[in-house]
Design a protein around this motif. Structure first.
Motif, short mmCIF file in Angstrom:
data_model
loop_
_atom_site.label_atom_id
_atom_site.label_comp_id
_atom_site.label_asym_id
_atom_site.label_seq_id
_atom_site.Cartn_x
_atom_site.Cartn_y
_atom_site.Cartn_z
N THR A 54 0.84 -1.20 0.00
CA THR A 54 0.00 0.00 0.00
C THR A 54 0.88 1.25 0.00
O THR A 54 2.08 1.19 0.26
N ASP A 55 0.23 2.40 -0.25
CA ASP A 55 0.99 3.66 -0.24
C ASP A 55 1.06 4.27 1.15
O ASP A 55 1.41 5.44 1.32
N GLY A 76 0.23 0.94 -4.10
CA GLY A 76 -1.04 1.33 -4.68
C GLY A 76 -2.09 1.50 -3.60
O GLY A 76 -1.80 1.49 -2.41
N ASP A 77 -3.31 1.63 -4.04
CA ASP A 77 -4.45 1.88 -3.17
C ASP A 77 -4.57 0.80 -2.08
O ASP A 77 -4.52 -0.39 -2.37
N GLU A 78 -4.71 1.25 -0.84
CA GLU A 78 -4.79 0.29 0.28
C GLU A 78 -6.05 -0.56 0.21
O GLU A 78 -6.00 -1.78 0.41
N LYS A 79 -7.18 0.06 -0.11
CA LYS A 79 -8.45 -0.65 -0.09
C LYS A 79 -8.76 -1.40 -1.40
O LYS A 79 -9.29 -2.49 -1.39
N ASN A 80 -8.40 -0.78 -2.53
CA ASN A 80 -8.69 -1.40 -3.82
C ASN A 80 -7.49 -2.25 -4.26
O ASN A 80 -6.65 -1.83 -5.06
N ASN A 83 -7.27 -3.08 -8.07
CA ASN A 83 -6.66 -2.03 -8.88
C ASN A 83 -5.16 -1.96 -8.68
O ASN A 83 -4.41 -1.68 -9.62
N ARG A 84 -4.72 -2.24 -7.45
CA ARG A 84 -3.28 -2.24 -7.16
C ARG A 84 -2.57 -3.28 -8.03
O ARG A 84 -1.52 -3.01 -8.62
#
Length: 216
Positions: A54-55, A76-80, A83-84
């Motif tokens: 995550t970022d 990338g996005d912690e929740k998505n 998409n990461r």
């Protein structure tokens, strides 16, 4: 466009509700994530390995580990999480993608190779050994094409389909050609993943039994 590369993506983060910081837990004087990376490096046909996290600032340490181990680090996005994976695959031209999670410190590299060869020689969009599982919990492997990941990334609408990478695929067998790789004996009752303190102790014991060998 750059040449496509057979890629392992290791999903990792330091935050964990049940066992905080478990990926940095020590097993035979190495971080747990080191063991996952070390085993992944033994998969013969793999061309690149990416540690995707995550970022969040707390996960910067994982990027440092990726650099030390000479593999790709990606945030990338912690929740998505879906998409990461997709953004990472786009950036590093990953195809096919082998997905392994960081709580599997005894992932079986020879099994991954067998599954990869099966994937490469058959016309499936997605091959895994988890639906239903017949291998021990902790030897979970998913392999899919970039096209499958892209289709999933654009098709997934629910939060639950984005927080995890492959639920959309399992929900839509009419859209994907899916294969489940089965063991000749059902060993799914055996637990070799790390979620709780007891799991970690078991893995630490296993590594100490086999030490100094770390590729058992």
């Amino acid at each position: 466009m750059s040449e496509k590369k057979i890629t392992v993506m290791i999903q990792a983060r330091t935050g964990s509700s049940r066992l905080p910081g478990k990926v940095l837990s020590r097993i035979e004087n190495k971080n747990m994530i080191w063991h996952v990376i070390n085993r992944t490096k033994k998969i013969k046909s793999v061309q690149q390995i990416a540690l995707i996290t995550t970022d969040k600032k707390s996960d910067q340490i994982l990027l440092d580990i990726a650099k030390e181990e000479d593999i790709i680090g990606f945030t990338g996005d912690e929740k998505n999480v879906l998409n990461r994976h997709y953004q990472c695959a786009l950036k590093i031209t990953a195809d096919p993608i082998i997905r392994i999670t960081s709580d599997c410190p005894v992932v079986d590299f020879s099994l991954v190779e067998d599954m990869l060869q099966f994937f490469l020689t058959h016309n499936y969009d997605y091959v895994s050994n988890i639906h239903p599982p017949t291998y021990p919990d902790g030897l979970d492997i998913e392999i899919f094409s970039f096209q499958t990941l892209e289709k999933t990334s654009f098709g997934a609408k629910l939060k639950s389909e984005k927080e995890h990478v492959t639920p959309y695929i399992h929900k839509h067998p009419e859209l994907f050609n899916i294969f489940n790789f089965e063991n000749n004996e059902d060993l799914s009752h055996i637990r070799l993943t790390v979620d709780e303190k007891e799991d970690l102790e078991l893995i630490q014991n296993l590594y100490s039994i086999f030490s100094p060998k770390d590729d058992f």
